[in-house]
Write a protein that holds these residues in place. Structure first.
Motif, PDB file in Angstrom:
ATOM      1  N   MET A   1     111.251 -12.693  -7.298  1.00  0.00           N
ATOM      2  CA  MET A   1     112.416 -12.243  -6.563  1.00  0.00           C
ATOM      3  C   MET A   1     112.266 -10.754  -6.284  1.00  0.00           C
ATOM      4  N   ASP A   2     112.603 -10.337  -5.080  1.00  0.00           N
ATOM      5  CA  ASP A   2     112.545  -8.955  -4.655  1.00  0.00           C
ATOM      6  C   ASP A   2     113.882  -8.285  -4.970  1.00  0.00           C
ATOM      7  N   HIS A   3     113.927  -7.543  -6.096  1.00  0.00           N
ATOM      8  CA  HIS A   3     115.187  -6.941  -6.553  1.00  0.00           C
ATOM      9  C   HIS A   3     115.713  -5.907  -5.566  1.00  0.00           C
ATOM     10  N   ASP A   4     114.807  -5.114  -4.960  1.00  0.00           N
ATOM     11  CA  ASP A   4     115.253  -4.099  -4.003  1.00  0.00           C
ATOM     12  C   ASP A   4     115.929  -4.750  -2.804  1.00  0.00           C
ATOM     13  N   ARG A   5     115.328  -5.833  -2.308  1.00  0.00           N
ATOM     14  CA  ARG A   5     115.911  -6.522  -1.158  1.00  0.00           C
ATOM     15  C   ARG A   5     117.237  -7.165  -1.540  1.00  0.00           C
ATOM     16  N   SER A   6     117.305  -7.770  -2.718  1.00  0.00           N
ATOM     17  CA  SER A   6     118.557  -8.369  -3.183  1.00  0.00           C
ATOM     18  C   SER A   6     119.641  -7.305  -3.320  1.00  0.00           C
ATOM     19  N   ASP A   7     119.279  -6.127  -3.833  1.00  0.00           N
ATOM     20  CA  ASP A   7     120.255  -5.043  -3.968  1.00  0.00           C
ATOM     21  C   ASP A   7     120.750  -4.580  -2.601  1.00  0.00           C
ATOM     22  N   ALA A   8     119.841  -4.479  -1.616  1.00  0.00           N
ATOM     23  CA  ALA A   8     120.228  -4.076  -0.265  1.00  0.00           C
ATOM     24  C   ALA A   8     121.150  -5.129   0.363  1.00  0.00           C
ATOM     25  N   THR A   9     120.852  -6.396   0.122  1.00  0.00           N
ATOM     26  CA  THR A   9     121.696  -7.480   0.627  1.00  0.00           C
ATOM     27  C   THR A   9     123.071  -7.403  -0.005  1.00  0.00           C
ATOM     28  N   ARG A  10     123.113  -7.234  -1.307  1.00  0.00           N
ATOM     29  CA  ARG A  10     124.385  -7.129  -2.023  1.00  0.00           C
ATOM     30  C   ARG A  10     125.213  -5.953  -1.469  1.00  0.00           C
ATOM     31  N   SER A  11     124.578  -4.831  -1.223  1.00  0.00           N
ATOM     32  CA  SER A  11     125.285  -3.657  -0.682  1.00  0.00           C
ATOM     33  C   SER A  11     125.853  -3.940   0.697  1.00  0.00           C
ATOM     34  N   ALA A  12     125.077  -4.599   1.550  1.00  0.00           N
ATOM     35  CA  ALA A  12     125.556  -4.923   2.901  1.00  0.00           C
ATOM     36  C   ALA A  12     126.739  -5.893   2.839  1.00  0.00           C
ATOM     37  N   VAL A  13     126.673  -6.865   1.943  1.00  0.00           N
ATOM     38  CA  VAL A  13     127.769  -7.831   1.801  1.00  0.00           C
ATOM     39  C   VAL A  13     129.018  -7.148   1.246  1.00  0.00           C
ATOM     40  N   GLN A  14     128.844  -6.272   0.275  1.00  0.00           N
ATOM     41  CA  GLN A  14     129.993  -5.546  -0.260  1.00  0.00           C
ATOM     42  C   GLN A  14     130.619  -4.649   0.809  1.00  0.00           C
ATOM     43  N   ALA A  15     129.797  -4.042   1.659  1.00  0.00           N
ATOM     44  CA  ALA A  15     130.326  -3.240   2.765  1.00  0.00           C
ATOM     45  C   ALA A  15     131.136  -4.125   3.717  1.00  0.00           C
ATOM     46  N   PHE A  16     130.622  -5.330   3.995  1.00  0.00           N
ATOM     47  CA  PHE A  16     131.372  -6.264   4.845  1.00  0.00           C
ATOM     48  C   PHE A  16     132.725  -6.600   4.218  1.00  0.00           C
ATOM     49  N   LEU A  17     132.740  -6.943   2.948  1.00  0.00           N
ATOM     50  CA  LEU A  17     133.991  -7.322   2.285  1.00  0.00           C
ATOM     51  C   LEU A  17     134.988  -6.162   2.318  1.00  0.00           C
ATOM     52  N   THR A  18     134.511  -4.948   2.128  1.00  0.00           N
ATOM     53  CA  THR A  18     135.379  -3.771   2.182  1.00  0.00           C
ATOM     54  C   THR A  18     135.949  -3.584   3.581  1.00  0.00           C
ATOM     55  N   ARG A  19     135.088  -3.626   4.584  1.00  0.00           N
ATOM     56  CA  ARG A  19     135.558  -3.430   5.967  1.00  0.00           C
ATOM     57  C   ARG A  19     136.486  -4.550   6.407  1.00  0.00           C
ATOM     58  N   PHE A  20     136.171  -5.772   6.018  1.00  0.00           N
ATOM     59  CA  PHE A  20     137.067  -6.883   6.360  1.00  0.00           C
ATOM     60  C   PHE A  20     138.456  -6.608   5.784  1.00  0.00           C
ATOM     61  N   GLY A  21     138.505  -6.137   4.558  1.00  0.00           N
ATOM     62  CA  GLY A  21     139.772  -5.831   3.905  1.00  0.00           C
ATOM     63  C   GLY A  21     140.533  -4.710   4.580  1.00  0.00           C
ATOM     64  N   GLU A  22     139.822  -3.813   5.261  1.00  0.00           N
ATOM     65  CA  GLU A  22     140.475  -2.715   5.984  1.00  0.00           C
ATOM     66  C   GLU A  22     141.128  -3.181   7.273  1.00  0.00           C
ATOM     67  N   GLY A  23     140.693  -4.337   7.784  1.00  0.00           N
ATOM     68  CA  GLY A  23     141.326  -4.912   8.966  1.00  0.00           C
ATOM     69  C   GLY A  23     140.945  -4.283  10.294  1.00  0.00           C
ATOM     70  N   ASP A  24     139.789  -3.645  10.378  1.00  0.00           N
ATOM     71  CA  ASP A  24     139.335  -3.043  11.635  1.00  0.00           C
ATOM     72  C   ASP A  24     138.202  -3.896  12.202  1.00  0.00           C
ATOM     73  N   PRO A  25     138.504  -4.745  13.204  1.00  0.00           N
ATOM     74  CA  PRO A  25     137.486  -5.673  13.726  1.00  0.00           C
ATOM     75  C   PRO A  25     136.231  -4.993  14.260  1.00  0.00           C
ATOM     76  N   GLU A  26     136.378  -3.859  14.929  1.00  0.00           N
ATOM     77  CA  GLU A  26     135.214  -3.185  15.505  1.00  0.00           C
ATOM     78  C   GLU A  26     134.304  -2.629  14.405  1.00  0.00           C
ATOM     79  N   ARG A  27     134.881  -2.006  13.412  1.00  0.00           N
ATOM     80  CA  ARG A  27     134.084  -1.470  12.301  1.00  0.00           C
ATOM     81  C   ARG A  27     133.439  -2.600  11.505  1.00  0.00           C
ATOM     82  N   THR A  28     134.156  -3.708  11.344  1.00  0.00           N
ATOM     83  CA  THR A  28     133.577  -4.861  10.642  1.00  0.00           C
ATOM     84  C   THR A  28     132.398  -5.414  11.438  1.00  0.00           C
ATOM     85  N   ALA A  29     132.588  -5.577  12.736  1.00  0.00           N
ATOM     86  CA  ALA A  29     131.527  -6.132  13.589  1.00  0.00           C
ATOM     87  C   ALA A  29     130.303  -5.221  13.639  1.00  0.00           C
ATOM     88  N   ALA A  30     130.481  -3.928  13.435  1.00  0.00           N
ATOM     89  CA  ALA A  30     129.356  -2.992  13.456  1.00  0.00           C
ATOM     90  C   ALA A  30     128.344  -3.284  12.347  1.00  0.00           C
TER      91      ALA A  30
END
Length: 139
Positions: A1-30
């Motif tokens: 398993m590539d830990h660096d890639r998994s960590d980068a994936t986890r960070s991107a998903v956490q950023a998505f969850l945060t932006r989704f929670g903020e309710g800004d569709p354009e920033r989420t879609a970015a």
């Protein structure tokens, strides 16, 4: 398993969850790639925001339509797990929300399968109780 890639994936998903929670569709879609493998099962005749999407602009439209039609309960979605393996991730939890047009509440467990390439989301597959959502929407 590539830990660096998994960590980068986890960070991107956490950023998505945060932006989704903020309710800004354009920033989420970015956070999405120009082309997206998108799937949410449901009947667009009853739940119009679940239709097919494939571009970042479509993703922004989805989150705009979702916000226009659904009010998330405070703290929803409730995430109970985020698993990342290489470029792929799965998020599980519960969605608690109200359909604006009917005033009806729904609660559904969900699983969200995501993929990340070069820091951007390339896959968004949402599995939820689409019948519960449709019933709340007035089916």
């Amino acid at each position: 398993m590539d830990h660096d890639r998994s960590d980068a994936t986890r960070s991107a998903v956490q950023a998505f969850l945060t932006r989704f929670g903020e309710g800004d569709p354009e920033r989420t879609a970015a956070l999405f790639a120009g082309t997206v493998d998108w799937m949410i099962v449901g009947d667009p005749a009853v739940v119009p925001w679940v239709r097919a999407r494939s571009t970042r602009a479509d993703v922004a439209a989805h989150f705009r339509e979702l916000g226009e039609n659904v009010t998330q309960a405070e703290g929803s979605p409730v995430v109970d797990a985020l698993l990342a393996d290489g470029r792929d991730a799965v998020v599980t939890g519960v969605i608690i929300a109200t359909i604006r047009g009917t005033g009806k509440d729904f609660r559904t467990p969900f699983a969200l399968r995501l993929s990340v390439e070069d820091g951007l989301l390339t896959r968004f597959h949402l599995y939820e109780d689409s019948l519960a959502v449709a019933r709340a929407a007035g089916l």
